[in-house]
Design an enzyme around this catalytic site. Sequence first.
Site, PDB file in Angstrom:
ATOM      1  N   SER A  10      -4.168  46.188  15.315  1.00  0.00           N
ATOM      2  CA  SER A  10      -4.080  47.220  14.271  1.00  0.00           C
ATOM      3  C   SER A  10      -5.465  47.621  13.768  1.00  0.00           C
ATOM      4  O   SER A  10      -5.686  48.790  13.410  1.00  0.00           O
ATOM      5  CB  SER A  10      -3.197  46.761  13.110  1.00  0.00           C
ATOM      6  N   ASN A  11      -6.411  46.685  13.760  1.00  0.00           N
ATOM      7  CA  ASN A  11      -7.772  47.045  13.335  1.00  0.00           C
ATOM      8  C   ASN A  11      -8.436  47.961  14.363  1.00  0.00           C
ATOM      9  O   ASN A  11      -9.123  48.918  13.994  1.00  0.00           O
ATOM     10  CB  ASN A  11      -8.614  45.788  13.108  1.00  0.00           C
ATOM     11  N   ARG A  82     -11.146  33.666  19.985  1.00  0.00           N
ATOM     12  CA  ARG A  82     -12.018  32.683  20.625  1.00  0.00           C
ATOM     13  C   ARG A  82     -13.380  32.686  19.943  1.00  0.00           C
ATOM     14  O   ARG A  82     -13.779  33.689  19.346  1.00  0.00           O
ATOM     15  CB  ARG A  82     -12.206  33.000  22.114  1.00  0.00           C
ATOM     16  N   ASN A  98     -17.157  40.081  12.341  1.00  0.00           N
ATOM     17  CA  ASN A  98     -15.793  39.573  12.467  1.00  0.00           C
ATOM     18  C   ASN A  98     -15.020  39.883  11.188  1.00  0.00           C
ATOM     19  O   ASN A  98     -15.568  39.801  10.089  1.00  0.00           O
ATOM     20  CB  ASN A  98     -15.834  38.052  12.672  1.00  0.00           C
ATOM     21  N   HIS A 100     -11.952  38.614   8.853  1.00  0.00           N
ATOM     22  CA  HIS A 100     -11.204  37.372   8.614  1.00  0.00           C
ATOM     23  C   HIS A 100     -10.232  37.589   7.451  1.00  0.00           C
ATOM     24  O   HIS A 100     -10.609  38.161   6.425  1.00  0.00           O
ATOM     25  CB  HIS A 100     -12.184  36.235   8.291  1.00  0.00           C
ATOM     26  N   ASP A 137     -16.957  31.271  10.947  1.00  0.00           N
ATOM     27  CA  ASP A 137     -16.545  31.953   9.703  1.00  0.00           C
ATOM     28  C   ASP A 137     -17.544  31.777   8.563  1.00  0.00           C
ATOM     29  O   ASP A 137     -17.174  31.891   7.386  1.00  0.00           O
ATOM     30  CB  ASP A 137     -15.161  31.451   9.236  1.00  0.00           C
ATOM     31  N   HIS A 163      -3.879  42.961   5.711  1.00  0.00           N
ATOM     32  CA  HIS A 163      -4.236  43.904   6.782  1.00  0.00           C
ATOM     33  C   HIS A 163      -4.683  45.248   6.205  1.00  0.00           C
ATOM     34  O   HIS A 163      -5.633  45.857   6.703  1.00  0.00           O
ATOM     35  CB  HIS A 163      -3.028  44.130   7.702  1.00  0.00           C
ATOM     36  N   ALA A 165      -6.130  45.752   3.417  1.00  0.00           N
ATOM     37  CA  ALA A 165      -7.500  45.551   2.917  1.00  0.00           C
ATOM     38  C   ALA A 165      -8.479  45.531   4.094  1.00  0.00           C
ATOM     39  O   ALA A 165      -9.564  46.144   4.027  1.00  0.00           O
ATOM     40  CB  ALA A 165      -7.584  44.245   2.121  1.00  0.00           C
ATOM     41  N   GLU A 166      -8.118  44.857   5.178  1.00  0.00           N
ATOM     42  CA  GLU A 166      -8.992  44.817   6.358  1.00  0.00           C
ATOM     43  C   GLU A 166      -9.274  46.230   6.858  1.00  0.00           C
ATOM     44  O   GLU A 166     -10.400  46.555   7.251  1.00  0.00           O
ATOM     45  CB  GLU A 166      -8.336  44.009   7.479  1.00  0.00           C
TER      46      GLU A 166
HETATM   47  C1  GRF Z   1      -6.492  40.056  11.327  1.00  0.00           C
HETATM   48  O1  GRF Z   1      -5.782  39.549  10.250  1.00  0.00           O
HETATM   49  C2  GRF Z   1      -7.875  39.463  11.371  1.00  0.00           C
HETATM   50  O2  GRF Z   1      -8.371  39.154  10.118  1.00  0.00           O
HETATM   51  C3  GRF Z   1      -7.668  38.199  12.157  1.00  0.00           C
HETATM   52  O3  GRF Z   1      -6.724  38.568  13.140  1.00  0.00           O
HETATM   53  C4  GRF Z   1      -5.913  39.633  12.651  1.00  0.00           C
HETATM   54  C5  GRF Z   1      -5.947  40.733  13.666  1.00  0.00           C
HETATM   55  O4  GRF Z   1      -5.039  41.759  13.393  1.00  0.00           O
HETATM   56  N1  GRF Z   1      -8.916  37.714  12.665  1.00  0.00           N
HETATM   57  P1  GRF Z   1      -4.948  43.005  14.380  1.00  0.00           P
HETATM   58  O5  GRF Z   1      -4.833  42.454  15.799  1.00  0.00           O
HETATM   59  O6  GRF Z   1      -6.168  43.851  14.200  1.00  0.00           O
HETATM   60  O7  GRF Z   1      -3.702  43.716  13.976  1.00  0.00           O
END
Ligand code: GRF
Length: 188
Positions: A10-11, A82, A98, A100, A137, A163, A165-166
């Site tokens: 999704s990101n 990984r 990254n 998180h 991390d 998500h 928020a990401e």
């Molecule tokens: C996210 O929550 C990220 O923080 C973690 O893995 C997830 C990935 O989500 N590292 P997506 O695959 O981008 O939907």
Amino acid sequence: MGVCVSGRGSNLRNLVERGFDVVAVASNRPSCGGAAFAREHGLPLGELSQKSFASAEDRDAAMRDFFTGHRVELVVDAGYDRVHSQNFLAAFTDRIINVHPSLLPEFGGGMDAVERALESRAARTGATVHVVTRDLDAGPILVQEAVPVHEGDTVETLRQRVHEAEHRILPQAIRLMEARLAGRGQGA
Ligand code: GRF
């Protein structure tokens, strides 16, 4: 930028939809949603299953070569599960970030940060984008956003808000990095 994915993607989707210049996608799990998204959108995809390589170092050397071949300057780990080998870290020093799913340093060092936040009855958790270093991390933090934990939240409802928020902070962090890298290019 090059994006590493192992999961839903999704990101990655969010970055592409917002018009970020994703020139290559690498995945250690070619059947994951992120890899499928790359194929559907014609993005160059490095399918780098561990089973195709004798060691993690060999896999990461192939990932490094794949990205440098596509002139990647910034690596975004967007749900990559990984740890990068030293050969990969050295090729992209201070140019790997990254995302998180917690407010680091809380709930770092593992894949189940949302579950741990819920179990510990924390009042809030969040999302962090940080620079990737050898310490898991624990590299320099670029952007964070807090997410409140609501009464009655489940892993799914809380993960959904984390998500969201990401999807806000990863673009902000990339812009910060792009400004930094542009400054470096001008000798600043
Ligand atoms: C996210 O929550 C990220 O923080 C973690 O893995 C997830 C990935 O989500 N590292 P997506 O695959 O981008 O939907």
